[in-house]
Structures are given as structure tokens and as C-alpha cells.
Design a protein around this motif. Sequence first.
Motif, PDB file in Angstrom:
ATOM      1  N   PHE A 100      37.128  27.348  50.990  1.00  0.00           N
ATOM      2  CA  PHE A 100      37.798  27.484  49.637  1.00  0.00           C
ATOM      3  C   PHE A 100      39.002  28.440  49.875  1.00  0.00           C
ATOM      4  O   PHE A 100      39.007  29.100  50.832  1.00  0.00           O
ATOM      5  CB  PHE A 100      37.054  27.804  48.171  1.00  0.00           C
ATOM      6  N   GLY A 101      40.053  28.649  49.218  1.00  0.00           N
ATOM      7  CA  GLY A 101      41.022  29.536  49.166  1.00  0.00           C
ATOM      8  C   GLY A 101      41.040  30.544  48.290  1.00  0.00           C
ATOM      9  O   GLY A 101      40.344  30.243  47.032  1.00  0.00           O
ATOM     10  N   THR A 102      41.623  31.636  48.645  1.00  0.00           N
ATOM     11  CA  THR A 102      41.878  32.800  47.591  1.00  0.00           C
ATOM     12  C   THR A 102      43.374  33.208  47.248  1.00  0.00           C
ATOM     13  O   THR A 102      44.098  33.108  48.287  1.00  0.00           O
ATOM     14  CB  THR A 102      41.305  33.902  47.516  1.00  0.00           C
ATOM     15  N   VAL A 103      43.873  33.169  46.231  1.00  0.00           N
ATOM     16  CA  VAL A 103      45.413  33.622  46.006  1.00  0.00           C
ATOM     17  C   VAL A 103      45.181  34.823  45.321  1.00  0.00           C
ATOM     18  O   VAL A 103      44.950  34.794  44.087  1.00  0.00           O
ATOM     19  CB  VAL A 103      46.135  32.632  45.524  1.00  0.00           C
ATOM     20  N   ASN A 104      45.527  35.894  45.922  1.00  0.00           N
ATOM     21  CA  ASN A 104      45.531  37.354  45.252  1.00  0.00           C
ATOM     22  C   ASN A 104      44.020  37.473  44.532  1.00  0.00           C
ATOM     23  O   ASN A 104      43.937  37.881  43.448  1.00  0.00           O
ATOM     24  CB  ASN A 104      46.447  37.657  44.109  1.00  0.00           C
TER      25      ASN A 104
ATOM     26  N   ARG B  45      41.988  35.267  43.689  1.00  0.00           N
ATOM     27  CA  ARG B  45      41.489  34.102  42.766  1.00  0.00           C
ATOM     28  C   ARG B  45      41.303  32.871  43.420  1.00  0.00           C
ATOM     29  O   ARG B  45      42.308  32.387  44.098  1.00  0.00           O
ATOM     30  CB  ARG B  45      42.831  33.894  41.760  1.00  0.00           C
ATOM     31  N   PRO B  46      40.032  32.266  43.345  1.00  0.00           N
ATOM     32  CA  PRO B  46      39.647  31.222  44.121  1.00  0.00           C
ATOM     33  C   PRO B  46      40.433  30.018  43.756  1.00  0.00           C
ATOM     34  O   PRO B  46      40.899  29.811  42.336  1.00  0.00           O
ATOM     35  CB  PRO B  46      38.142  30.927  43.809  1.00  0.00           C
ATOM     36  N   PHE B  47      40.783  29.118  44.747  1.00  0.00           N
ATOM     37  CA  PHE B  47      41.443  27.832  44.454  1.00  0.00           C
ATOM     38  C   PHE B  47      40.512  26.969  45.661  1.00  0.00           C
ATOM     39  O   PHE B  47      40.038  27.474  46.578  1.00  0.00           O
ATOM     40  CB  PHE B  47      42.897  27.788  44.650  1.00  0.00           C
ATOM     41  N   PHE B  48      40.689  25.624  45.256  1.00  0.00           N
ATOM     42  CA  PHE B  48      39.974  24.862  46.180  1.00  0.00           C
ATOM     43  C   PHE B  48      40.737  23.614  46.641  1.00  0.00           C
ATOM     44  O   PHE B  48      40.198  22.678  47.447  1.00  0.00           O
ATOM     45  CB  PHE B  48      38.692  24.115  45.326  1.00  0.00           C
ATOM     46  N   CYS B  49      42.163  23.289  46.058  1.00  0.00           N
ATOM     47  CA  CYS B  49      42.892  22.268  46.466  1.00  0.00           C
ATOM     48  C   CYS B  49      43.951  22.794  47.212  1.00  0.00           C
ATOM     49  O   CYS B  49      44.193  22.989  48.033  1.00  0.00           O
ATOM     50  CB  CYS B  49      43.111  21.339  45.130  1.00  0.00           C
ATOM     51  N   THR B  50      45.048  23.360  46.219  1.00  0.00           N
ATOM     52  CA  THR B  50      46.239  23.752  46.657  1.00  0.00           C
ATOM     53  C   THR B  50      46.691  25.037  45.611  1.00  0.00           C
ATOM     54  O   THR B  50      46.039  25.204  44.608  1.00  0.00           O
ATOM     55  CB  THR B  50      47.337  22.881  46.370  1.00  0.00           C
ATOM     56  N   CYS B  51      47.668  25.860  46.381  1.00  0.00           N
ATOM     57  CA  CYS B  51      48.136  26.791  45.476  1.00  0.00           C
ATOM     58  C   CYS B  51      49.456  27.136  46.103  1.00  0.00           C
ATOM     59  O   CYS B  51      49.957  26.522  47.134  1.00  0.00           O
ATOM     60  CB  CYS B  51      47.475  28.391  45.358  1.00  0.00           C
TER      61      CYS B  51
ATOM     62  N   LYS C  68      54.844  40.510  42.995  1.00  0.00           N
ATOM     63  CA  LYS C  68      56.037  40.084  44.149  1.00  0.00           C
ATOM     64  C   LYS C  68      55.510  39.469  45.141  1.00  0.00           C
ATOM     65  O   LYS C  68      55.482  38.507  45.882  1.00  0.00           O
ATOM     66  CB  LYS C  68      57.181  41.159  44.479  1.00  0.00           C
ATOM     67  N   ASP C  69      54.281  40.284  45.984  1.00  0.00           N
ATOM     68  CA  ASP C  69      53.636  39.787  47.100  1.00  0.00           C
ATOM     69  C   ASP C  69      52.287  38.893  46.632  1.00  0.00           C
ATOM     70  O   ASP C  69      51.543  39.176  45.842  1.00  0.00           O
ATOM     71  CB  ASP C  69      53.006  40.958  47.761  1.00  0.00           C
ATOM     72  N   VAL C  70      52.348  37.806  47.323  1.00  0.00           N
ATOM     73  CA  VAL C  70      51.101  36.823  47.059  1.00  0.00           C
ATOM     74  C   VAL C  70      50.477  36.649  48.318  1.00  0.00           C
ATOM     75  O   VAL C  70      50.771  36.169  49.372  1.00  0.00           O
ATOM     76  CB  VAL C  70      51.763  35.587  46.742  1.00  0.00           C
ATOM     77  N   GLU C  71      49.143  37.013  48.316  1.00  0.00           N
ATOM     78  CA  GLU C  71      48.150  37.085  49.315  1.00  0.00           C
ATOM     79  C   GLU C  71      47.309  35.796  49.426  1.00  0.00           C
ATOM     80  O   GLU C  71      46.685  35.536  48.137  1.00  0.00           O
ATOM     81  CB  GLU C  71      47.198  38.268  49.435  1.00  0.00           C
ATOM     82  N   VAL C  72      47.158  34.877  50.262  1.00  0.00           N
ATOM     83  CA  VAL C  72      46.606  33.899  50.289  1.00  0.00           C
ATOM     84  C   VAL C  72      45.799  33.613  51.610  1.00  0.00           C
ATOM     85  O   VAL C  72      46.146  34.016  52.776  1.00  0.00           O
ATOM     86  CB  VAL C  72      47.513  32.487  50.360  1.00  0.00           C
ATOM     87  N   GLU C  73      44.197  33.217  51.561  1.00  0.00           N
ATOM     88  CA  GLU C  73      43.425  33.283  52.366  1.00  0.00           C
ATOM     89  C   GLU C  73      42.327  32.004  52.414  1.00  0.00           C
ATOM     90  O   GLU C  73      42.036  31.840  51.200  1.00  0.00           O
ATOM     91  CB  GLU C  73      42.526  34.519  52.515  1.00  0.00           C
ATOM     92  N   ILE C  74      41.940  31.621  53.425  1.00  0.00           N
ATOM     93  CA  ILE C  74      41.133  30.492  53.340  1.00  0.00           C
ATOM     94  C   ILE C  74      39.620  31.159  53.902  1.00  0.00           C
ATOM     95  O   ILE C  74      39.499  31.818  54.921  1.00  0.00           O
ATOM     96  CB  ILE C  74      41.344  29.363  54.449  1.00  0.00           C
ATOM     97  N   ILE C  75      38.510  30.757  53.094  1.00  0.00           N
ATOM     98  CA  ILE C  75      37.048  31.219  53.317  1.00  0.00           C
ATOM     99  C   ILE C  75      36.489  30.149  53.930  1.00  0.00           C
ATOM    100  O   ILE C  75      36.203  28.959  53.129  1.00  0.00           O
ATOM    101  CB  ILE C  75      36.674  31.914  52.173  1.00  0.00           C
TER     102      ILE C  75
END
Length: 354
Positions: free
Chosen positions: A125-129, A131-137, A283-290
Motif C-alpha cells: 500500500f502507499g502513503t501520501v503525506n 495518509r494511506p492509499f491502495f490504488c493511486t494518488c 506544498k510538499d507531497v511525500e509519497v511512499e510505498i510500504i
Amino acid sequence: MPQKKKIIFIANPIAGTSGKNFIIKLIEDYLDKKCYDYEVLMTEHVGHATELAQQAAESGVGVVCAIGGDGTVNEVATGLIHSQTALAIIPSGSGNGLARHLRIPTDPLSAIKIINRGNTQPMDFGTVNKRPFFCTCGVGFDAFISQRFAERGKRGPVAYIENVLNSSLNYHPETYDIDIINNKGGEEIHHIYKAFLVSCANASQYGNNAYIAPSASVRDGLMDVTIIEPFLPIEAPQMAIQLFNGTIDQNSRIKTFQCQKATIRRSRPGVVHFDGDPMQTEKDVEVEIIHNGLMCVSPAEEGMPTVEVRVQNFITEQFKNMYNKTEELIQENIKKGPRIPKIKKGFIRRLSDK
């Protein structure tokens, strides 16, 4: 005899398409009772599905199934991350992006059969700032459209096309500084793009079989970043066709790469979407895959199916929509009760004269 698993079904009674009562009846009739003890819970407010899923995971429940669209799936899955409780899905939303990527049928009976097979495996799954997401952000035009959806409360492919056509010609691309960390070597690479949108995909599609990242996998520990550069209006129809036939990555206006982490910097705060829902960020958006952070009940195969399977899925979905509409009409007529014809004035007297 193997011990039964407890499975909890969580449904949003308002969101998504119609037919949830029909789905619950299918669960009652077709869920394998030799494998599962089950319970159905209805959500009462935003975030309630996450609370219910967390409670289930803490109680050692084996499976929690989301009945709904990507919003309900996101809430349920968020409550299950980093636990041994597996996510299952019976899709009943307008897009069903994660379910489609995982090849979970949009026909509810077929989705229940997937649950009965009980094939459980880890997924990313991913996180954007955070916040978990599972498909896309993403940021840019798709985030702008998700905000329009939220404001208007109208979803589905027709509404999506209407919003895109009405908004794309007036949308102004932004410039983004993107730092990526490659999972293989750990080196950081810096890019600057003027872009129509930047999409970070754990799964291959937005929903409705719109494949923004056709090669993405939820099991490789990487996100697929798709950057759409500014394009001419005359190029939009071809790009739309490629989005839905799974060849968007072959367009000359598209840049793609894979990474485990990305930082997207823009000139001002703005909207970001996660699994189709908008949120305001700095302004900054941090995206990471777990990697392997969630257990999921799904077929072994994932991603974009063959053309033949996609055609068959489309035909099945049309029949499902027709069936759900028929079921809805039947339920409405039952609520109204039997129709008693009006008796015309003088009718009883004429009968008595005979």
C-alpha cells in the motif's frame, strides 16, 4: 475439520451503486458456512469503516470485507494495515479501481466465490503525506477532478467524462520538482517537470478500467509514477483511448518511472487525491510505498487482464447493472404495496341492479 474463520462484512448504506440488500442476501445464501462465521455491519459516518476494521483486527477476526467502492475499500483497508486480518472486497462502487486491478469480479456472486476460495496473500500500500492509499494518488488535473466530484456528489464514468471535457481545456499545468529514491540503489534523482498531472500508482488504474499505470503491481514494493506533460486539445481523444485500452505509457507526452519514495514539490499548497478522494496539503507531497503491508483475499493474478477477459467482464457488468436495476424496481413496488384500482362512481349500484 479445519477451524472456521470469522469474517465481517462492512457496508456503507449510502455510497456506491444500488443493490446492497441484494448483496447481503447473496452472502446469506452463498457464503461457505463451513469456512466462515459471518457478521454484517453498516457504517454510520465518515471514518466509521476504519474504526470497525481496526476493532475487528484487534479482536483477531480473520477477514474483513468491504462492500462498496474505492472510498469504502480505502477506509476498511486503512484499519487493517500491518495486521494479520485480510481485506476482502465485494465491489459495488462507481469505479472499483483496486478490485478491478486485483481481478475481483464486479459481479457480487463471483466476488463471494473468490472469498470462499480463501486465497490470501500480502500486497503493498502507499502513503501520501502519511495518509494511506491502495490504488493511486496524485497531483494536478486528476486531483482537481476528484475535488469537482466531491463538490458535486455525482460519480460514474459519464460524470467523469463530463467533468474532464468541461475542465481540461481551461486547466493550467503546473511545474513540479520531483525527487525520487530508487529502491534498487537508494540513490536520489531530481527532475523538474511542467505537467498536466503526476500520478503515483500502487495499482494499475484509477477505476472504470482507466489504466494510468498499465504495468503497475501491488506486490513489487514499487510505485509507478506517470507524468502527463502539457498537450494540445487535438491530442486529447487519442490520449483518452490509450488510457482505457492500456497503452497510455506508449504516448510521447507520457514519462514513467518506478521508485519506492518520491517527494513532489509545487509552488503553493493545493489538492491531492488518494484513491479518488481529495484532500488539501502543503506544498510538499511525500509519497511512499510500504511493501507487503496488507493481507488481501484475491486471485493469484493481478493487473490488466487480456482483451478477451476485459470484453467478458464488460458484458457481465452490463448484466449486473440490469439485474440490480430490476431488483431496485421490484423493491420499490413491494414498498408501495398492491395497487387497488379505483372504483368508479355508480359501479357498485350497477352491479346490485344486475
